[in-house]
Design a protein around this motif. Structure first.
Motif, PDB file in Angstrom:
ATOM      1  N   ASP A  18      33.345  45.311  52.279  1.00 45.97           N
ATOM      2  CA  ASP A  18      32.106  46.233  51.759  1.00 45.97           C
ATOM      3  C   ASP A  18      31.849  47.261  52.471  1.00 45.97           C
ATOM      4  OD1 ASP A  18      30.219  46.971  50.181  1.00 45.97           O
ATOM      5  OD2 ASP A  18      28.832  45.254  50.733  1.00 45.97           O
ATOM      6  N   LEU A  19      31.983  48.459  52.317  1.00 45.15           N
ATOM      7  CA  LEU A  19      31.635  49.581  53.047  1.00 45.15           C
ATOM      8  C   LEU A  19      30.131  50.003  52.696  1.00 45.15           C
ATOM      9  CD1 LEU A  19      34.897  51.692  52.881  1.00 45.15           C
ATOM     10  CD2 LEU A  19      33.987  50.281  54.860  1.00 45.15           C
TER      11      LEU A  19
ATOM     12  N   LEU B  76      40.772  49.099  45.365  1.00 50.45           N
ATOM     13  CA  LEU B  76      39.714  49.832  45.918  1.00 50.45           C
ATOM     14  C   LEU B  76      38.541  50.047  44.812  1.00 50.45           C
ATOM     15  CD1 LEU B  76      38.053  51.844  47.668  1.00 50.45           C
ATOM     16  CD2 LEU B  76      39.599  53.544  47.057  1.00 50.45           C
ATOM     17  N   ILE B  77      37.390  49.530  44.971  1.00 54.28           N
ATOM     18  CA  ILE B  77      36.531  49.604  43.586  1.00 54.28           C
ATOM     19  C   ILE B  77      35.161  50.270  44.289  1.00 54.28           C
ATOM     20  CG2 ILE B  77      35.449  48.485  41.985  1.00 54.28           C
ATOM     21  CD1 ILE B  77      37.381  46.033  42.253  1.00 54.28           C
ATOM     22  N   VAL B  78      34.858  51.430  43.672  1.00 57.92           N
ATOM     23  CA  VAL B  78      33.736  52.149  44.031  1.00 57.92           C
ATOM     24  C   VAL B  78      33.029  52.459  42.870  1.00 57.92           C
ATOM     25  CG1 VAL B  78      34.764  53.139  46.236  1.00 57.92           C
ATOM     26  CG2 VAL B  78      34.730  54.609  44.179  1.00 57.92           C
TER      27      VAL B  78
ATOM     28  N   GLU C 209      26.460  45.759  39.508  1.00 55.89           N
ATOM     29  CA  GLU C 209      27.023  44.286  39.072  1.00 55.89           C
ATOM     30  C   GLU C 209      28.503  44.514  38.763  1.00 55.89           C
ATOM     31  OE1 GLU C 209      24.571  41.796  36.943  1.00 55.89           O
ATOM     32  OE2 GLU C 209      23.012  41.597  38.722  1.00 55.89           O
ATOM     33  N   LEU C 210      28.591  45.765  37.884  1.00 58.75           N
ATOM     34  CA  LEU C 210      30.082  46.072  37.516  1.00 58.75           C
ATOM     35  C   LEU C 210      31.016  45.987  38.697  1.00 58.75           C
ATOM     36  CD1 LEU C 210      32.178  46.679  35.229  1.00 58.75           C
ATOM     37  CD2 LEU C 210      31.514  48.900  35.235  1.00 58.75           C
ATOM     38  N   VAL C 211      30.728  46.435  39.982  1.00 62.43           N
ATOM     39  CA  VAL C 211      31.591  46.487  41.019  1.00 62.43           C
ATOM     40  C   VAL C 211      32.153  45.151  41.427  1.00 62.43           C
ATOM     41  CG1 VAL C 211      31.845  47.121  43.401  1.00 62.43           C
ATOM     42  CG2 VAL C 211      30.873  48.784  41.719  1.00 62.43           C
ATOM     43  N   VAL C 212      30.991  44.285  41.293  1.00 64.54           N
ATOM     44  CA  VAL C 212      31.440  42.864  41.720  1.00 64.54           C
ATOM     45  C   VAL C 212      32.114  42.138  40.499  1.00 64.54           C
ATOM     46  CG1 VAL C 212      30.374  40.376  41.936  1.00 64.54           C
ATOM     47  CG2 VAL C 212      29.122  42.401  42.818  1.00 64.54           C
ATOM     48  N   GLU C 213      31.913  42.491  39.306  1.00 66.14           N
ATOM     49  CA  GLU C 213      32.804  41.931  38.332  1.00 66.14           C
ATOM     50  C   GLU C 213      34.029  42.319  38.299  1.00 66.14           C
ATOM     51  OE1 GLU C 213      31.539  42.843  34.374  1.00 66.14           O
ATOM     52  OE2 GLU C 213      29.391  42.095  34.854  1.00 66.14           O
ATOM     53  N   LEU C 214      34.484  43.728  38.759  1.00 67.75           N
ATOM     54  CA  LEU C 214      35.874  44.119  38.943  1.00 67.75           C
ATOM     55  C   LEU C 214      36.489  43.557  40.053  1.00 67.75           C
ATOM     56  CD1 LEU C 214      35.252  47.782  37.966  1.00 67.75           C
ATOM     57  CD2 LEU C 214      36.314  46.083  36.400  1.00 67.75           C
ATOM     58  N   ALA C 215      35.644  43.457  41.032  1.00 67.13           N
ATOM     59  CA  ALA C 215      36.352  42.881  42.088  1.00 67.13           C
ATOM     60  C   ALA C 215      36.821  41.412  42.215  1.00 67.13           C
ATOM     61  CB  ALA C 215      35.269  42.952  43.596  1.00 67.13           C
ATOM     62  N   LEU C 216      36.082  40.579  41.437  1.00 69.30           N
ATOM     63  CA  LEU C 216      36.348  39.494  41.223  1.00 69.30           C
ATOM     64  C   LEU C 216      37.533  39.308  40.272  1.00 69.30           C
ATOM     65  CD1 LEU C 216      32.690  37.658  40.687  1.00 69.30           C
ATOM     66  CD2 LEU C 216      34.445  37.326  42.684  1.00 69.30           C
ATOM     67  N   ASP C 217      37.675  40.117  39.329  1.00 66.02           N
ATOM     68  CA  ASP C 217      38.787  40.044  38.534  1.00 66.02           C
ATOM     69  C   ASP C 217      39.823  40.131  39.281  1.00 66.02           C
ATOM     70  OD1 ASP C 217      37.289  39.552  36.376  1.00 66.02           O
ATOM     71  OD2 ASP C 217      37.168  41.648  35.617  1.00 66.02           O
TER      72      ASP C 217
ATOM     73  N   HIS D  67      42.452  42.509  50.857  1.00 59.47           N
ATOM     74  CA  HIS D  67      42.590  42.393  49.350  1.00 59.47           C
ATOM     75  C   HIS D  67      42.017  43.248  48.471  1.00 59.47           C
ATOM     76  CE1 HIS D  67      44.230  38.907  51.390  1.00 59.47           C
ATOM     77  NE2 HIS D  67      45.531  39.170  50.717  1.00 59.47           N
ATOM     78  N   ALA D  68      40.688  43.482  48.850  1.00 61.71           N
ATOM     79  CA  ALA D  68      39.582  44.393  47.924  1.00 61.71           C
ATOM     80  C   ALA D  68      38.786  45.173  48.840  1.00 61.71           C
ATOM     81  CB  ALA D  68      39.005  43.556  47.022  1.00 61.71           C
ATOM     82  N   ILE D  69      38.788  46.205  48.451  1.00 61.13           N
ATOM     83  CA  ILE D  69      37.563  47.018  49.168  1.00 61.13           C
ATOM     84  C   ILE D  69      36.669  47.550  48.219  1.00 61.13           C
ATOM     85  CG2 ILE D  69      37.033  49.436  50.514  1.00 61.13           C
ATOM     86  CD1 ILE D  69      39.903  49.123  51.674  1.00 61.13           C
ATOM     87  N   VAL D  70      35.261  47.129  48.472  1.00 62.40           N
ATOM     88  CA  VAL D  70      34.207  47.532  47.611  1.00 62.40           C
ATOM     89  C   VAL D  70      33.288  48.555  48.163  1.00 62.40           C
ATOM     90  CG1 VAL D  70      34.760  45.758  45.970  1.00 62.40           C
ATOM     91  CG2 VAL D  70      33.041  45.581  48.029  1.00 62.40           C
ATOM     92  N   ALA D  71      32.644  49.456  47.553  1.00 67.09           N
ATOM     93  CA  ALA D  71      31.746  50.282  48.057  1.00 67.09           C
ATOM     94  C   ALA D  71      30.680  50.812  47.007  1.00 67.09           C
ATOM     95  CB  ALA D  71      32.327  51.525  48.761  1.00 67.09           C
ATOM     96  N   ASN D  72      29.548  50.928  47.394  1.00 61.68           N
ATOM     97  CA  ASN D  72      28.385  51.967  46.314  1.00 61.68           C
ATOM     98  C   ASN D  72      27.996  52.945  47.455  1.00 61.68           C
ATOM     99  OD1 ASN D  72      26.806  53.034  44.655  1.00 61.68           O
ATOM    100  ND2 ASN D  72      25.224  51.362  45.090  1.00 61.68           N
ATOM    101  N   PRO D  73      28.876  54.146  47.895  1.00 63.81           N
ATOM    102  CA  PRO D  73      28.634  54.755  48.673  1.00 63.81           C
ATOM    103  C   PRO D  73      27.761  55.967  48.098  1.00 63.81           C
ATOM    104  CG  PRO D  73      30.609  55.563  47.651  1.00 63.81           C
ATOM    105  CD  PRO D  73      30.028  54.165  46.793  1.00 63.81           C
ATOM    106  N   PRO D  74      27.012  56.754  48.860  1.00 63.06           N
ATOM    107  CA  PRO D  74      26.423  58.030  48.413  1.00 63.06           C
ATOM    108  C   PRO D  74      27.054  58.831  47.517  1.00 63.06           C
ATOM    109  CG  PRO D  74      26.343  58.097  50.761  1.00 63.06           C
ATOM    110  CD  PRO D  74      27.033  56.949  50.520  1.00 63.06           C
TER     111      PRO D  74
END
Length: 233
Positions: free
Chosen positions: A113-114, A230-232, A93-101, A176-183
């Motif tokens: 979202d990758l 970019l937030i991963v 959920e921290l990824v979501v928080e940082l992306a929204l900020d 404007h934002a790229i988010v990912a929780n990759p392996p």
């Protein structure tokens, strides 16, 4: 009595035995945990007791509760989860928080979202920013189908799904934002044994665990707007 017995039996195998027991019992009864707590004298039928016992045995060998119930809460969203995708973790959920900020000053932002899996990150962002245009990418057709079902059931329409590897299906689009929780776990990491029920391709990424992160970071410069984030994990 059934709940207390389940807690005791799960205790040696689960660090969250109380929570697990409540979730499994509520699932078998077809109610939420609050209803279980409010009606402690409810009598369980023999089929319900058998179903509870079967779920307990699966949990004792390490199968995640989310796969047993088919549900996982993330960002207060009730998500369907299957063994085709990684179980969403609270820390993500921290990824979501940082992306929204990062998106706060941007009107009608485009978000990517990758490796979307269940769609957890993308759906959380899309639910908080209905003016955003959110794109989900995953190589897994089953994962995209699951994410699509979650979007439909939650009534989140500002999202679309593309099948492919990382940036491949995007052509020259920018976000404007790229988010990912990759392996990001090394292939031979001994901790993978404890995650045997989850898809390995969503966990492990090369001898040092950096293969997927390298691709995500390298491609970001071609797909981010100026001052984009970019937030991963």
């Amino acid at each position: 009595d059934a709940l207390n017995a389940l807690r005791r039996q799960l205790g040696p195998a689960s660090p969250s035995a109380d929570l697990d027991a409540g979730l499994l019992l509520a699932h078998v009864l077809g109610v939420n945990r609050a209803t279980v707590a409010a009606d402690p004298d409810r009598v369980l039928s023999e089929p319900q007791l058998q179903a509870l016992s079967a779920l307990m045995l699966r949990r004792l060998v390490g199968e995640p509760v989310a796969y047993l119930t088919g549900r996982k809460e993330f960002w207060s969203l009730d998500l369907e989860v299957t063994p085709d995708v990684l179980v969403p973790r609270p820390e993500t959920e921290l990824v979501v928080e940082l992306a929204l900020d990062s998106l706060a000053p941007v009107a009608r932002p485009a978000v990517l979202d990758l490796g979307t899996g269940s769609g957890a990150i993308a759906l959380a962002i899309a639910s908080e920013r209905p003016d955003a245009s959110v794109t989900d990418v995953d190589t897994s057709v089953a994962a995209l189908a699951l994410a699509g079902r979650n979007a439909t059931r939650l009534g989140i329409a500002n999202i679309r799904f593309l099948q492919g590897s990382w940036y491949e299906p995007l052509e020259a689009r920018r976000f404007h934002a790229i988010v990912a929780n990759p392996p990001y776990v090394a292939d031979e990491d001994p901790d993978l044994a404890a995650l045997a029920y989850e898809p390995r391709e969503a966990l492990a990424a090369g001898p040092r665990g950096l293969d997927a992160l390298a691709v995500v970071c390298a491609g970001a410069t071609l797909h981010l707007h100026d001052r984009g984030a970019l937030i991963v994990e």
